[in-house]
Design an enzyme around this catalytic site. Structure first.
Site, short mmCIF file in Angstrom:
data_model
loop_
_atom_site.label_atom_id
_atom_site.label_comp_id
_atom_site.label_asym_id
_atom_site.label_seq_id
_atom_site.Cartn_x
_atom_site.Cartn_y
_atom_site.Cartn_z
N ARG A 887 0.85 -1.19 0.00
CA ARG A 887 0.00 0.00 0.00
C ARG A 887 0.89 1.24 0.00
O ARG A 887 1.84 1.35 0.78
CB ARG A 887 -0.90 -0.02 1.22
CG ARG A 887 -1.89 1.14 1.29
CD ARG A 887 -2.70 1.05 2.59
NE ARG A 887 -3.54 -0.15 2.62
CZ ARG A 887 -3.91 -0.75 3.74
NH1 ARG A 887 -3.48 -0.30 4.92
NH2 ARG A 887 -4.68 -1.81 3.70
N ARG A 956 -1.20 6.56 9.60
CA ARG A 956 -1.27 6.04 8.24
C ARG A 956 -1.52 7.16 7.23
O ARG A 956 -1.43 8.33 7.56
CB ARG A 956 -2.35 4.96 8.17
CG ARG A 956 -2.04 3.78 9.11
CD ARG A 956 -2.86 2.58 8.77
NE ARG A 956 -2.56 1.43 9.62
CZ ARG A 956 -3.14 0.24 9.50
NH1 ARG A 956 -4.04 0.05 8.56
NH2 ARG A 956 -2.83 -0.75 10.31
N LYS A 1046 -3.39 1.23 15.03
CA LYS A 1046 -3.27 2.18 13.92
C LYS A 1046 -3.90 3.52 14.26
O LYS A 1046 -4.75 3.63 15.15
CB LYS A 1046 -3.93 1.60 12.67
CG LYS A 1046 -5.39 1.22 12.84
CD LYS A 1046 -5.87 0.43 11.64
CE LYS A 1046 -7.26 -0.15 11.86
NZ LYS A 1046 -7.69 -1.02 10.78
N LYS A 1048 -5.40 7.10 12.21
CA LYS A 1048 -5.78 7.62 10.89
C LYS A 1048 -6.24 9.07 10.99
O LYS A 1048 -7.00 9.43 11.89
CB LYS A 1048 -6.90 6.76 10.29
CG LYS A 1048 -6.51 5.30 10.06
CD LYS A 1048 -7.67 4.51 9.48
CE LYS A 1048 -7.27 3.08 9.20
NZ LYS A 1048 -8.38 2.29 8.63
N CYS A 1270 -14.89 -3.29 0.28
CA CYS A 1270 -13.49 -3.62 0.55
C CYS A 1270 -13.06 -4.75 -0.38
O CYS A 1270 -13.86 -5.32 -1.11
CB CYS A 1270 -13.32 -4.03 2.01
SG CYS A 1270 -14.11 -5.61 2.41
N CYS A 1276 -7.76 -11.06 1.03
CA CYS A 1276 -7.76 -10.65 2.43
C CYS A 1276 -7.93 -11.87 3.34
O CYS A 1276 -8.90 -12.61 3.23
CB CYS A 1276 -8.87 -9.64 2.70
SG CYS A 1276 -8.96 -9.14 4.43
N CYS A 1315 -15.81 -8.60 6.36
CA CYS A 1315 -15.66 -8.88 7.79
C CYS A 1315 -16.02 -7.62 8.56
O CYS A 1315 -16.25 -6.58 7.96
CB CYS A 1315 -14.22 -9.33 8.09
SG CYS A 1315 -13.03 -7.98 8.13
N CYS A 1319 -13.18 -1.81 6.72
CA CYS A 1319 -12.30 -1.05 5.82
C CYS A 1319 -13.08 -0.15 4.87
O CYS A 1319 -12.60 0.91 4.48
CB CYS A 1319 -11.42 -2.01 5.02
SG CYS A 1319 -10.19 -2.85 6.04
#
Length: 1411
Positions: A887, A956, A1046, A1048, A1270, A1276, A1315, A1319
């Protein structure tokens, strides 16, 4: 219970046949009989099924074949090979058309006939009794709607072999009390006239014939035609025989049936027959039977009766059946369009399909001979034309002004002789004007002036008999004609179907034959390779064969199913991708696994070593395929050695077998193993699939620990063991002690009808072991995630019972090492280095270690594997198809044309041929195998893009609104994003050291390294000098353990919210004054999307307003928020580690004060703002600087080439244009693309490119335009269900209803994820579908259209039919009951359909009872 005719025939088949082969009209159109049988294999009528079946039949196995009349006629040449085989061929006659029966009189096989459900069953039984003696029988049955009772299989199957049909009929009589004979008479005993009927019409003619004193003779055994048997049933007074054959043909000069009566004509004369009259019957019914009988008898009484009368009504076609077949055919054509569209793209008007559907007399799927004949005819005509042109030029016999015409004809002749493509529009125009006799002759052949690319298109049925097919003819000719052979057989069918494996490899055949270009392609694996192969085939001056894979089980299959089947076939090596140039013997392998036959060809051609050296993944797969036997032997030796080691220990043996997807069951198994060893037991821990049934049966103590996958399924590494155990009928486990523990979630499937999925694998396994009489070591144990301590509550109690049963309960567990956590891995990684370098160098596997998998995330890299082919690779003894996703860190989401071209190149050269625009407005490359990973990272950095911090426990990618309409504001927020991203970038030098340091042979240019070495920003290159003159890595913000999770940051500009500003750890709302100056930002903190199904301690959350900060301080504010999270976030429970939980745990006011304390300033009051939507707006817009911007719709962000949408190629061409003329690309948070900064001078050229590659198409429903998904399957590892690949399919099924309700242009934000990690930010959508298991989703409703309000669970674990049944009525209600301007999510709340979620921690409250 009564049964239909088809079921009755099937009953006989099931009782006798050990092999059953069925032919059907199409893959999606079954024959009637198939519903009652489990065939060994099925075939399509058009694919010459008898050719293949005849090669599969043995002398020992009684075999049943069910064919259509067309398939039987097609297979006539192969009937003779079946004569001495125990075979019965069943053929249902269509509408009573018996012409095929008489057509097969000389086949050499006995022919028996039946007409009703009962006699169809009885005659089939007789046929099998005869077949058992080693004879092949043809059984034709006329369709009948009556019913009959089925004879018990036990009574049928005991019937032995007989040598004659008479004996077989006696066996049937003993069974059913019904008499049968070769000919069966009914009617008056003194009749002088008898109707001998070959057809089902006898049932209608009997009554009126008997009333006229005539009898009816039913033909039961047609061949061999036994005149003596016929005579034996005739009344002694019969003088006239009326021979009637039922057929669909309207006229004929004679009846084939009539010829049978002349074989022993003298016997009939001796009996007293004076006259035989032949007639044909069409459709006979109760309505017309009387008139037909009267006509026949009147004719027979004439002095000279008319032969070959045709009587009866015309047969009507079964329109429903025809419609079904036509639909199947259209669906197949639609699937094949994937190839035909590419052919048309390459050749356009210059394409000539020689056997196209509109070619009179051709069938594109079965006759390459027709196409080749047409090609030869065209060549002959072209030669005639060349001769005429040559003579015309020489004689100058044109009109007065012919100079230009002669010149053009001369050029044409030279080009034509050289085989070049020619265009003759100008020539034809001048010839028409010329008016001479010579011109007229040339115009008669005008269609042959143009040289076109000639193609014959056909199916894989040509692969069964290469020597006699058109394939061989084309190869042997050496002519410049191309063949496209489309193979539609799925690999899964090939494995299960011995018949399919008999197909010849056309590619190998052609390469060995020589002088032929050969390519093996798969459009759903590589569009680019298909394109390349078509171009190369057209350029080659000689025959070419392109083998095209298009696997489908049914013509109704969608592209997703075709894609999955393709991937399995390509990855397994069943369908290798390659291109072979005969002139240079160049072999280009475009996939990484090949079949053994192809491998042997390459070895002969000395290509194998070269390919192995070039492609480490190919080499590794090759080694795997060769090493299976060696590995097996090594494992046996190792197991024996381990057994000897265990024998030296004193305790009882304990084998612990686990099945685990997420790792919990495996961890428990290993923990149990360690504790058992500390108690002196001889423990063995292994995956369930590694425990063979042979070993299991001789073990002493075995415990199983399994988690629950999908809808109550076994995890991946336990499926094979469970399948074997289920089918093991004679496994003796009476001496084995067993116990099972299962991990599950009792609320995962909350609906009553789904409750049985809870811990289903453990329950099923325990029950099966009990059934097999294994002894119980301890009762079944069940761990429930809903217990206070999760599954540990149940596990601890179960483990105690295990130790008690083994007599070691009083002993301790010893010193158990604590589990290694992510925090441990970060500390041990030496600032994110780990052992990544060593892992990359290890080419024996495509994977890296577990700890390195965590560390590479900080470098923007995830290890994945292709889940579509995971099962297949495991079954083949291969490791998963590991690859990496990389990414890009792209603050602001803007990319230059050079950057686009580089990422496009890397996708093709290093990745899987596609690129992904993510929900964080950056690029992802998928399918980077290990040996390509470093080259890909260096390639990105060569155009000033890096991947550092794109993933991992750090800040990120910083995302901003695309804002195409305001250049001034966009420039300011883009600068803010850059400043924040650089300010919070990790300062470790590990990234530069691992990926960028030094030269690399895979760099596209030696100058690449200069780019990143001279870069003033980005990843840090040198360590920090500290006291003592030591150079060390130093992380001023992160420290050695970085963040708990993470982090963001996004920036939006009201009224737009295309970044979902409420959904992130930090959301910055730009405050813009009247002069378009961004003065500062309102700061939201604590947004986050990730949850865990049924874990109410986890929830999505929208950001809380902290206040306003000036623009020059915003990066400092982001830093301080991050530092409070660093020091206060939960580092023990990663499911509780995000900032949203930190704020809720601390309280918003306390958190805010902590941030202000570190900042040294106070937040000002938040400035007023209004947000109106969180979608993208498509089409052209002009900004205040007079630049033009076009927002492209890129569905779910996947940039790829397909036959319908060659978007990747189009954007490459656009980037090339923009690289010269100016412009940039902006990626949006909704996964779309803005073509930016286009001048008025360039807009026309840009529009032309957009139009050519269908990038300007925004004519989609508003629902589709507002949707997002996603990646999910296949890459994934966390996905539980499809998302990106499935959402477009689902929307297509909703759109028709929206059109009906007048909602096509009404935007509804709909999102799907595989899931609950969120995302695609589903929890903010008005309609969301979150994967629960494969094919099952949680449906959530009521999110805010602006992205400001969370939605709520409406129904859990529902499948497509339920989704559609719920959504369509709700959309209809909205169309009828909404207020002016009321969005769907708001309407659902007002209407009481769903309760609003006012705050994240209330997300699980007020859920409907039905959910």
């Amino acid at each position: 219970m009564t049964a239909s005719q088809s079921e009755a025939v099937a009953n006989a088949i099931s009782a006798f046949a050990s092999k059953i082969y069925i032919s059907q009209p199409a893959k999606s159109v079954n024959s009637k009989i198939s519903a009652f049988l489990e065939p060994t294999a099925t075939f399509q009528d058009s694919n010459d099924p008898l050719l293949v079946i005849s090669d599969l039949i043995s002398e020992s196995d009684v075999t049943a074949i069910s064919l259509s009349p067309q398939a039987l006629i097609q297979g006539l040449p192969y009937l003779s090979s079946l004569k001495e085989r125990p075979v019965v061929i069943h053929v249902e006659l269509q509408d009573g058309n018996f012409s095929i029966v008489s057509a097969l009189k000389d086949s050499g096989l006995p022919i028996v006939l039946s007409y009703t459900a009962q006699d169809s069953q009885d005659v089939a039984i007789a046929a099998y009794a005869l077949a058992k003696s080693g004879k092949a029988i043809l059984h034709f049955y006329s369709p009948s709607d009556d019913k009959t009772k089925l004879i018990a299989a036990s009574r049928i199957s005991s019937i032995g072999a007989v040598d004659t049909l008479e004996e077989a009929f006696k066996v049937v009589k003993a069974l059913t009390w019904t008499s049968y004979s070769k000919f069966e008479y009914s009617g008056p005993s003194k009749a002088e006239t008898a109707f001998v009927v070959l057809g089902g019409a006898g049932a209608y003619l009997a009554k009126p014939a008997n009333a006229q004193g005539a009898g009816i003779i039913k033909v039961r055994s047609y061949q061999p035609f036994d005149t003596d048997s016929l005579i034996s049933v005739l009344p002694k007074n019969v003088k006239k025989l009326l021979v009637l054959e039922q057929s669909h043909e309207l006229s004929s000069n004679f009846q084939s049936f009539m010829l049978d009566f002349f074989r022993d004509f003298n016997k009939l004369i001796d009996f007293g027959i004076e006259i035989i009259v032949s007639s044909k019957l069409l459709k006979v019914s109760h309505e017309n039977s009387k008139s037909i009988v009267e006509t026949l008898l009147t004719n027979a009484n004439l002095a000279k009766p008319v032969q070959n009368l045709t009587l009866g009504a015309n047969f009507e076609s079964d329109f429903e059946e025809l419609k079904t077949l036509q639909q199947a055919k259209q669906s197949a054509v639609k699937l094949e369009d994937a190839y035909m569209k590419i052919l048309n793209q390459v050749y356009g008007s210059n394409l000539n399909i020689l056997n196209s559907e509109d070619s009179e007399g051709s069938d594109a799927s079965t006759t390459p001979e027709f196409g080749y004949g047409k090609f030869l005819y065209a060549q002959d005509k072209r030669s005639q034309l060349e001769e005429l042109v040559h003579n015309a030029i020489s004689s100058t016999s044109f009109g007065v002004d012919s100079v230009e015409l002669v010149e053009l004809l001369t050029k044409w002749l030279v080009s034509s002789k050289s085989g070049s493509a020619t265009q003759a529009d100008s020539i034809i125009e001048l010839l028409k004007k010329d008016g001479s006799e010579t011109a007229a002759k040339l115009l008669e052949l005008q269609e042959y002036f143009d040289v076109k690319s000639s193609w014959i298109v056909g199916s894989d049925s040509w692969s069964y008999d290469l020597g006699s097919s058109g394939v061989h003819n084309v190869l042997a000719s050496g002519k410049n004609v191309n063949m496209l052979i489309i193979d539609s057989t799925p690999f899964s069918d090939v494995k299960a179907n011995k018949a399919a494996s008999r197909k010849k490899d056309v590619g190998l055949y052609a390469m060995n034959f020589g002088g032929c270009y050969v390519a093996s392609v798969a459009v759903y694996s590589s569009y680019t390779q298909v394109l390349q192969a078509f171009i190369e085939a057209g350029k080659y001056d000689g025959p070419s064969i392109v083998l095209a894979y298009l696997p489908y089980k049914s013509e109704a299959d969608d592209s997703l199913e075709v894609l999955k089947e393709t991937k399995v076939a390509v990855d397994s090596g069943y369908w290798p991708l390659y291109r072979y140039q005969p002139t240079t013997s160049d072999f280009a392998l475009d996939s990484t696994v090949i079949r053994r036959e192809l491998e042997q060809f390459l070895e002969r051609e000395n290509k194998l070593t070269m390919l192995s050296a070039k492609n480490p993944e190919f080499s590794r797969n090759l080694k795997f395929s060769h090493a299976d036997d060696v590995k097996s032997k090594q494992q046996n030796v190792a197991r024996d050695a381990y057994s000897k080691l265990l024998e030296s220990l004193t305790g009882a043996p304990l084998t612990i077998a686990f099945a685990s997807d997420g790792g919990n069951a495996e961890s428990l198994a290993k923990k149990l193993g360690r504790r058992g060893a500390s108690r002196g037991l001889k423990t063995t821990v292994l995956p369930m699939d590694d425990l063979t049934l042979e070993d299991f049966a001789v073990e002493e103590n075995v415990v199983f620990i399994t988690s629950t996958s999908g809808q109550g399924e076994f995890p991946q590494n336990g499926k094979a063991f469970w399948d074997a155990l289920k089918s093991a009928a004679d496994l003796d486990l009476t001496t084995v002690k067993v116990s099972t523990f299962g991990l599950g979630d009792s609320l995962y499937w909350p609906r009553k009808e789904d409750k049985h999925y809870y811990n289903k694998p453990a329950k099923d396994l325990s029950a099966r072991l009990s059934f097999l009489q294994a002894q119980e070591l301890a009762p079944l144990g069940l761990g429930d995630d809903q217990d206070a301590d999760g599954y540990s509550t149940g596990y601890d109690a179960w483990e105690a019972l295990i130790w008690e049963a083994l007599g070691v309960s009083g002993q301790g567990n010893g010193d158990e090492p604590p589990p290694i956590t992510n925090e441990d891995m970060k500390i041990a990684s030496n600032f994110l280095r780990g052992t990544i370098v060593q892992g990359l160098q290890d080419q024996s596997t495509g994977a890296i270690s577990a700890s390195d998998q965590q560390m590479t995330k900080f470098h923007g890299i995830y290890m994945q594997d292709d889940r579509d082919i995971r099962d297949e690779r495991k079954a083949s003894g291969l490791e998963p198809a590991y690859a990496f996703m990389a990414r890009v860190r792209l603050p602001g989401g803007a990319a230059t044309p050079k950057q686009w071209l580089k990422i496009d190149e890397l996708a093709d050269v290093r990745g899987n041929g596609t690129l992904k625009i993510t929900t964080r407005a950056t690029f992802q490359l998928h399918g980077l195998v290990k040996h390509n990973l470093k080259a890909a990272i260096r390639g990105m950095n060569s155009v000033l893009m890096d991947t550092l911090g794109a993933c991992g426990d750090v800040n990120r990618n910083v995302m901003v609104s695309a804002l195409p309409g305001n250049a001034k504001v966009h420039a300011q927020i883009a600068k803010s994003s850059y400043v924040i991203s650089e300010h919070l970038l990790p300062q470790t030098t590990a990234y530069h050291e691992i990926w960028l340091e030094g030269a690399d042979e895979n760099d596209s240019s030696p100058k690449d390294s200069r780019v990143w070495e001279n870069r003033p920003d980005g990843p840090k290159k040198t360590k920090t000098l500290v006291s003592g003159n030591a150079l060390v890595d130093y992380e001023p913000f992160y420290g050695p353990t970085y963040l708990p999770r993470k982090f963001k940051v996004v920036i939006t500009v009201p009224p737009y919210n295309d970044v979902d500003v409420y959904a992130h750890d930090v959301g910055l709302v730009a405050i813009v004054d009247e002069n378009d100056i961004v003065t500062g930002y309102n700061v939201l903190a604590g947004g986050g999307m990730g949850t865990t199904h049924n874990n109410k301690k986890t929830y999505p959350r929208t950001g809380s307003m902290l206040g306003y900060a000036p623009i020059d301080q915003v990066h400092i504010v982001c830093e301080k928020i991050m530092l409070v999270q660093r020091d206060n976030g939960d580092r023990k429970n990663r499911k509780h580690a995000r900032l949203k939980y930190t704020i809720d745990d601390m309280g918003q006011d306390v958190f805010k004060s902590k941030v202000e304390e570190l900042w040294g300033q106070k937040f000002a009051e938040a400035k007023p703002f209004e947000i109106k939507s969180n979608i993208d707006y498509f089409g052209w817009v002009k900004d205040e600087l007079n630049f033009n911007h076009f927002t492209c719709f890129i569905e779910n962000g996947r940039v790829e080439d397909t036959a319908d949408l060659p978007q990747k190629t189009g954007l490459r061409e656009l980037a090339k244009y923009m690289d010269v003329n100016g412009g940039e690309f902006r990626l949006t948070g909704n996964q779309h693309l803005v073509i930016s900064n286009i001048t008025d001078e360039d807009i026309t050229a840009v529009k032309e490119i957009l139009y050519k590659y269908k990038l300007d198409n925004t004519n989609f429903s508003a629902l589709r335009l507002s949707s997002g998904a996603c990646v999910a399957f296949p890459t994934c590892g966390l996905a539980m269900a499809e998302s990106e690949r499935y959402l477009p399919v689902l929307i297509s099924k909703i759109e028709n209803a929206l059109e009906e309700y007048g909602l096509r242009h009404d935007s509804v934000v709909m999102r799907m994820t595989g899931c609950p990690n969120g995302c695609a930010r589903p929890w903010l959508a008005e309609v969301a579908l979150v994967g629960k298991a494969y094919g099952a989703y949680n449906l959530l409703l009521g999110g805010g259209y602006h992205g400001q309000r969370l939605n709520k669970l409406f129904r859990s674990s529902i499948k497509e039919d339920e989704i559609l049944a719920i959504l369509k009525p709700l959309f209809k209600r909205w169309s009828l009951e909404r207020h002016e301007g009321e969005h769907f999510g708001d309407f659902l709340i007002r209407a009481g359909v769903i309760n609003p979620t006012t705050e994240g921690k209330y997300f699980h409250d007020d859920v409907p009872v039905e959910a």
